[in-house]
Design a protein around this motif. Sequence first.
Motif, PDB file in Angstrom:
ATOM      1  N   SER A   1      -3.699  -3.355 -13.442  1.00  0.00           N
ATOM      2  CA  SER A   1      -4.019  -2.064 -12.617  1.00  0.00           C
ATOM      3  C   SER A   1      -4.537  -2.653 -11.280  1.00  0.00           C
ATOM      4  CB  SER A   1      -4.469  -1.310 -13.278  1.00  0.00           C
ATOM      5  OG  SER A   1      -5.610  -2.215 -14.017  1.00  0.00           O
ATOM      6  N   LYS A   2      -4.948  -3.690 -11.100  1.00  0.00           N
ATOM      7  CA  LYS A   2      -5.501  -4.013 -10.181  1.00  0.00           C
ATOM      8  C   LYS A   2      -4.495  -4.781  -8.744  1.00  0.00           C
ATOM      9  CE  LYS A   2      -6.642  -8.606 -11.236  1.00  0.00           C
ATOM     10  NZ  LYS A   2      -6.260  -9.900 -10.501  1.00  0.00           N
TER      11      LYS A   2
ATOM     12  N   ALA B   1      -1.977   2.082  -6.963  1.00  0.00           N
ATOM     13  CA  ALA B   1      -3.034   3.746  -7.124  1.00  0.00           C
ATOM     14  C   ALA B   1      -3.075   3.656  -8.534  1.00  0.00           C
ATOM     15  CB  ALA B   1      -2.108   4.885  -6.584  1.00  0.00           C
ATOM     16  N   VAL B   2      -3.699   4.148  -9.004  1.00  0.00           N
ATOM     17  CA  VAL B   2      -3.895   3.627 -10.345  1.00  0.00           C
ATOM     18  C   VAL B   2      -5.458   5.033 -11.021  1.00  0.00           C
ATOM     19  CG1 VAL B   2      -5.754   2.948 -12.082  1.00  0.00           C
ATOM     20  CG2 VAL B   2      -5.009   1.802 -10.368  1.00  0.00           C
TER      21      VAL B   2
ATOM     22  N   SER C   1       0.698  -0.915  -0.351  1.00  0.00           N
ATOM     23  CA  SER C   1       0.162  -0.026  -0.075  1.00  0.00           C
ATOM     24  C   SER C   1       0.971   1.128   0.781  1.00  0.00           C
ATOM     25  CB  SER C   1      -0.687  -0.153   1.078  1.00  0.00           C
ATOM     26  OG  SER C   1      -0.221   0.446   2.103  1.00  0.00           O
ATOM     27  N   ALA C   2       0.413   2.583  -0.769  1.00  0.00           N
ATOM     28  CA  ALA C   2       0.929   3.264  -0.020  1.00  0.00           C
ATOM     29  C   ALA C   2       1.465   4.243   0.707  1.00  0.00           C
ATOM     30  CB  ALA C   2       0.255   4.314  -1.051  1.00  0.00           C
TER      31      ALA C   2
ATOM     32  N   VAL D   1      -1.044  10.975 -10.471  1.00  0.00           N
ATOM     33  CA  VAL D   1      -1.300   9.919  -9.438  1.00  0.00           C
ATOM     34  C   VAL D   1      -0.880   8.985  -8.242  1.00  0.00           C
ATOM     35  CG1 VAL D   1      -1.327   6.728  -9.769  1.00  0.00           C
ATOM     36  CG2 VAL D   1      -1.864   8.074 -11.432  1.00  0.00           C
ATOM     37  N   LEU D   2       0.314   9.936  -8.248  1.00  0.00           N
ATOM     38  CA  LEU D   2       1.751   9.902  -6.576  1.00  0.00           C
ATOM     39  C   LEU D   2       0.121  10.891  -5.788  1.00  0.00           C
ATOM     40  CD1 LEU D   2       4.907   9.860  -8.153  1.00  0.00           C
ATOM     41  CD2 LEU D   2       4.013   7.881  -6.692  1.00  0.00           C
TER      42      LEU D   2
END
Length: 281
Positions: free
Chosen positions: A223-224, A228-229, A133-134, A158-159
């Motif tokens: 992308s799943k 982050a998308v 996770s981020a 996105v970031l």
Amino acid sequence: MRKQFAFALTGAATLFALTACGGGASTTPSPDATLDPANPTVVKVGASPVPHARILEFVDTELAQEAGIDLDITEIEDYQTPNTALDEGSLDANYYQHLPWFEDQVETKGYEFEHGEGVHIEPFAAFSAQYDSAEDVPDGSKVVLTNDPANQLRALKVLESAGLLANITDESTALTLTDEQNIKQLDLEEVQPEQTVQVFKNDPSVAIAMINGNFILQAGLSSKDALAVESVENNPYANFLAWRAGENTAAITKLDELLHSDEVAAYIEETWPDGDVIPAF
């Protein structure tokens, strides 16, 4: 002429390869030419391998013959060659770019191109082999992102959506972020767009790789599985068909029409059900 060729070429090598594969001087018909299914008009199109060339292959197999066109598809892995080849006349059209990239290319390279409406969107995404996770990404982590301005801004946004950057504007770049924007003091490293996947896979020092949608698909990623998308709501990065200005022939018009057909939308949704490719119409 349902042919597919894979190249990552520039300059004279582009012309040699496309000519060797039947792509010499453009044979684009006059704008008032009519289409005849019994004698289809060949349209030479350059495209990224996935999803663009696959979508074109579907059109060629299922829709083009009856419409009076025959697609000669050239797969091109980099982002410069499709426009170079189109400008030089080795291609009649290309299908790989979105509006911000198109506008930057036209402005900086002087291309005289036109384009159709968006066909599909490939969401940009952040991938990590180290973190789930981020929130787990520590300060000072190394992040690789594309060096082309149009797609780099996507990466920065996105970031930002992941809480790793802040207050990103349309003028923001990896090299000009302030400490207030780079809130986690990320080590941002620019690479060529096509290199992001290889760096992600081969460099253990990379915490996050920002990868464009077509390279996500080519690498067999999804992308799943990303940290982050990019949001697709009001997304300006839909990919479209482009051609030389003033050469919107009957064949190119028909191809653009087929790319916006219900059949193509259904094909996209069935082929990429996880949302890695989304119809834009």
